[in-house]
Design a protein around this motif. Structure first.
Motif, PDB file in Angstrom:
ATOM      1  N   PRO A  45     -18.093  -0.623  -5.603  1.00  0.00           N
ATOM      2  CA  PRO A  45     -19.122  -1.530  -6.114  1.00  0.00           C
ATOM      3  C   PRO A  45     -20.103  -0.738  -6.982  1.00  0.00           C
ATOM      4  O   PRO A  45     -20.453   0.390  -6.657  1.00  0.00           O
ATOM      5  CB  PRO A  45     -19.810  -2.049  -4.842  1.00  0.00           C
ATOM      6  N   ALA A  46     -20.513  -1.324  -8.092  1.00  0.00           N
ATOM      7  CA  ALA A  46     -21.451  -0.722  -9.052  1.00  0.00           C
ATOM      8  C   ALA A  46     -20.831   0.403  -9.875  1.00  0.00           C
ATOM      9  O   ALA A  46     -21.536   1.145 -10.551  1.00  0.00           O
ATOM     10  CB  ALA A  46     -22.725  -0.238  -8.365  1.00  0.00           C
ATOM     11  N   SER A  47     -19.506   0.523  -9.846  1.00  0.00           N
ATOM     12  CA  SER A  47     -18.863   1.572 -10.641  1.00  0.00           C
ATOM     13  C   SER A  47     -18.697   1.155 -12.106  1.00  0.00           C
ATOM     14  O   SER A  47     -18.360   1.990 -12.942  1.00  0.00           O
ATOM     15  CB  SER A  47     -17.501   1.941 -10.045  1.00  0.00           C
ATOM     16  N   GLY A  48     -18.928  -0.115 -12.392  1.00  0.00           N
ATOM     17  CA  GLY A  48     -18.811  -0.584 -13.766  1.00  0.00           C
ATOM     18  C   GLY A  48     -17.606  -1.453 -14.025  1.00  0.00           C
ATOM     19  O   GLY A  48     -17.262  -1.705 -15.182  1.00  0.00           O
ATOM     20  N   LYS A  49     -16.964  -1.940 -12.959  1.00  0.00           N
ATOM     21  CA  LYS A  49     -15.776  -2.781 -13.145  1.00  0.00           C
ATOM     22  C   LYS A  49     -16.094  -4.023 -13.975  1.00  0.00           C
ATOM     23  O   LYS A  49     -15.348  -4.367 -14.888  1.00  0.00           O
ATOM     24  CB  LYS A  49     -15.178  -3.191 -11.801  1.00  0.00           C
ATOM     25  N   GLY A  50     -17.187  -4.679 -13.671  1.00  0.00           N
ATOM     26  CA  GLY A  50     -17.553  -5.898 -14.391  1.00  0.00           C
ATOM     27  C   GLY A  50     -17.730  -5.653 -15.873  1.00  0.00           C
ATOM     28  O   GLY A  50     -17.221  -6.412 -16.712  1.00  0.00           O
ATOM     29  N   THR A  51     -18.424  -4.587 -16.205  1.00  0.00           N
ATOM     30  CA  THR A  51     -18.644  -4.230 -17.610  1.00  0.00           C
ATOM     31  C   THR A  51     -17.327  -3.930 -18.298  1.00  0.00           C
ATOM     32  O   THR A  51     -17.057  -4.403 -19.411  1.00  0.00           O
ATOM     33  CB  THR A  51     -19.588  -3.013 -17.705  1.00  0.00           C
ATOM     34  N   GLN A  52     -16.491  -3.142 -17.653  1.00  0.00           N
ATOM     35  CA  GLN A  52     -15.200  -2.785 -18.242  1.00  0.00           C
ATOM     36  C   GLN A  52     -14.284  -4.001 -18.354  1.00  0.00           C
ATOM     37  O   GLN A  52     -13.545  -4.139 -19.330  1.00  0.00           O
ATOM     38  CB  GLN A  52     -14.537  -1.660 -17.449  1.00  0.00           C
ATOM     39  N   LEU A 119      -5.617  -9.124 -15.880  1.00  0.00           N
ATOM     40  CA  LEU A 119      -6.430  -7.986 -15.450  1.00  0.00           C
ATOM     41  C   LEU A 119      -6.844  -8.274 -14.016  1.00  0.00           C
ATOM     42  O   LEU A 119      -7.667  -9.155 -13.761  1.00  0.00           O
ATOM     43  CB  LEU A 119      -7.659  -7.845 -16.354  1.00  0.00           C
ATOM     44  N   LEU A 120      -6.242  -7.584 -13.064  1.00  0.00           N
ATOM     45  CA  LEU A 120      -6.559  -7.772 -11.648  1.00  0.00           C
ATOM     46  C   LEU A 120      -7.754  -6.915 -11.266  1.00  0.00           C
ATOM     47  O   LEU A 120      -7.738  -5.693 -11.447  1.00  0.00           O
ATOM     48  CB  LEU A 120      -5.365  -7.394 -10.766  1.00  0.00           C
ATOM     49  N   ASP A 121      -8.764  -7.545 -10.726  1.00  0.00           N
ATOM     50  CA  ASP A 121     -10.004  -6.890 -10.337  1.00  0.00           C
ATOM     51  C   ASP A 121     -10.195  -7.114  -8.831  1.00  0.00           C
ATOM     52  O   ASP A 121     -10.435  -8.238  -8.404  1.00  0.00           O
ATOM     53  CB  ASP A 121     -11.137  -7.515 -11.152  1.00  0.00           C
ATOM     54  N   GLY A 122     -10.043  -6.059  -8.054  1.00  0.00           N
ATOM     55  CA  GLY A 122     -10.221  -6.195  -6.609  1.00  0.00           C
ATOM     56  C   GLY A 122      -8.942  -6.488  -5.852  1.00  0.00           C
ATOM     57  O   GLY A 122      -8.973  -6.894  -4.695  1.00  0.00           O
ATOM     58  N   PHE A 123      -7.824  -6.278  -6.479  1.00  0.00           N
ATOM     59  CA  PHE A 123      -6.538  -6.483  -5.835  1.00  0.00           C
ATOM     60  C   PHE A 123      -5.530  -5.558  -6.485  1.00  0.00           C
ATOM     61  O   PHE A 123      -5.520  -5.456  -7.716  1.00  0.00           O
ATOM     62  CB  PHE A 123      -6.075  -7.937  -6.016  1.00  0.00           C
ATOM     63  N   PRO A 124      -4.719  -4.888  -5.727  1.00  0.00           N
ATOM     64  CA  PRO A 124      -4.651  -4.883  -4.261  1.00  0.00           C
ATOM     65  C   PRO A 124      -5.715  -3.962  -3.652  1.00  0.00           C
ATOM     66  O   PRO A 124      -6.085  -2.958  -4.245  1.00  0.00           O
ATOM     67  CB  PRO A 124      -3.251  -4.337  -3.980  1.00  0.00           C
ATOM     68  N   LEU A 153     -23.710   5.794  -7.958  1.00  0.00           N
ATOM     69  CA  LEU A 153     -23.464   4.468  -7.373  1.00  0.00           C
ATOM     70  C   LEU A 153     -24.704   3.962  -6.646  1.00  0.00           C
ATOM     71  O   LEU A 153     -25.080   2.791  -6.778  1.00  0.00           O
ATOM     72  CB  LEU A 153     -22.277   4.508  -6.413  1.00  0.00           C
ATOM     73  N   VAL A 154     -25.352   4.841  -5.878  1.00  0.00           N
ATOM     74  CA  VAL A 154     -26.559   4.454  -5.143  1.00  0.00           C
ATOM     75  C   VAL A 154     -27.646   4.021  -6.129  1.00  0.00           C
ATOM     76  O   VAL A 154     -28.268   2.969  -5.955  1.00  0.00           O
ATOM     77  CB  VAL A 154     -27.056   5.602  -4.230  1.00  0.00           C
ATOM     78  N   GLU A 155     -27.859   4.802  -7.181  1.00  0.00           N
ATOM     79  CA  GLU A 155     -28.868   4.450  -8.175  1.00  0.00           C
ATOM     80  C   GLU A 155     -28.555   3.095  -8.817  1.00  0.00           C
ATOM     81  O   GLU A 155     -29.444   2.266  -9.013  1.00  0.00           O
ATOM     82  CB  GLU A 155     -28.955   5.534  -9.254  1.00  0.00           C
ATOM     83  N   ARG A 156     -27.295   2.859  -9.119  1.00  0.00           N
ATOM     84  CA  ARG A 156     -26.904   1.588  -9.729  1.00  0.00           C
ATOM     85  C   ARG A 156     -27.116   0.417  -8.767  1.00  0.00           C
ATOM     86  O   ARG A 156     -27.574  -0.650  -9.176  1.00  0.00           O
ATOM     87  CB  ARG A 156     -25.441   1.633 -10.172  1.00  0.00           C
ATOM     88  N   CYS A 157     -26.782   0.612  -7.503  1.00  0.00           N
ATOM     89  CA  CYS A 157     -26.931  -0.468  -6.521  1.00  0.00           C
ATOM     90  C   CYS A 157     -28.400  -0.816  -6.284  1.00  0.00           C
ATOM     91  O   CYS A 157     -28.757  -1.989  -6.190  1.00  0.00           O
ATOM     92  CB  CYS A 157     -26.270  -0.087  -5.191  1.00  0.00           C
TER      93      CYS A 157
END
Length: 175
Positions: A45-52, A119-124, A153-157
Motif C-alpha cells: 500500500p502507498a507504493s504507487g500502484k494507483g499512479t502507475q 492490468l491486474l492490480d491486487g491479484f494474485p 511507505l510510512v511517509e506516504r501513508c
C-alpha cells in the motif's frame, strides 16, 4: 473431391482457414488473434500502484482490474459470486480465494478485457490464487513490482488523504 478439413489446415503461406468457411461456402480466412497486453502490478500500500495504473491505462488502453472494485461490482450486480462475497464482506472477514478467483476469472473473460488487454492490480495475492491462474491458462506478459523502502511507505501513508467528493487519493505533501 475436396480434402478433409484436417488436411486443409494451412493455405497460402501458413494462414489458417476459417473453419466457418467449410460450412458457409465462403473462402475467407480467419483473422489472426490480436495480441493484447496482459499485465500484473504488485506492491505495498502507498507504493504507487494507483499512479502507475493510471499511467498504464492511459498509455496502453488496457482494462484496469482492481480486485476490490471487481468484488464491489459483483456484489452490486447481485451475481452468485457477488452474493457469496457479500456474506464475508458484511462480517468483516476476508473473502476466500475461491470466490476471488471466480470473480477475477469472470472479469478477465469479459469482452473489453479480451479486446483491450488487462492490468491486474491486487491479484494474485496468494499462492492458491497464482496456481488457479496458471491452471486456467491465464498468463501475464509483464509483471511490475513496485519495491519501495519502508520509511518512504510510512511517509506516504501518513500524508495520504481521500477527496470526499471524488474519492481520489492524494498526498498532503506530494500533490
Amino acid at each position: 473431391s475436396s480434402p478433409a478439413p484436417s488436411m486443409m489446415r494451412l493455405r497460402g503461406g501458413g494462414i489458417p482457414l476459417n473453419p466457418a468457411a467449410w460450412f458457409s461456402g465462403t473462402k475467407e480466412e480467419a483473422k489472426p488473434a490480436k495480441k493484447v497486453p496482459k499485465i500484473i502490478i504488485a506492491g505495498a500500500p502507498a507504493s504507487g500502484k494507483g499512479t502507475q495504473c493510471e499511467f498504464i491505462v492511459k498509455n496502453f488502453g488496457v482494462v484496469h482490474i482492481s480486485t476490490g472494485d471487481a468484488l464491489r461490482d459483483q456484489v452490486k450486480a447481485g451475481t452468485e459470486l457477488g452474493k457469496m462475497a457479500k456474506e464475508f464482506m458484511e462480517k468483516g472477514a476476508l473473502v476466500p480465494d475461491e470466490v476471488i478467483i471466480g470473480i477475477v476469472k469472470d472479469r478477465l473473460a469479459a469482452k473489453d478485457c479480451q479486446e483491450k488487454g488487462w492490468l491486474l492490480d491486487g491479484f494474485p495475492r496468494t499462492g492458491v490464487q497464482a496456481g488457479a491462474m496458471a491452471e486456467a491458462g491465464i498468463v501475464a506478459e509483464k509483471f511490475i513490482l513496485l519495491n519501495v523502502p519502508d520509511d518512504v511507505l510510512v511517509e506516504r501513508c501518513v500524508g495520504r488523504r481521500s477527496d470526499p467528493i471524488t474519492g481520489k487519493i492524494y498526498h498532503l505533501k506530494f500533490n
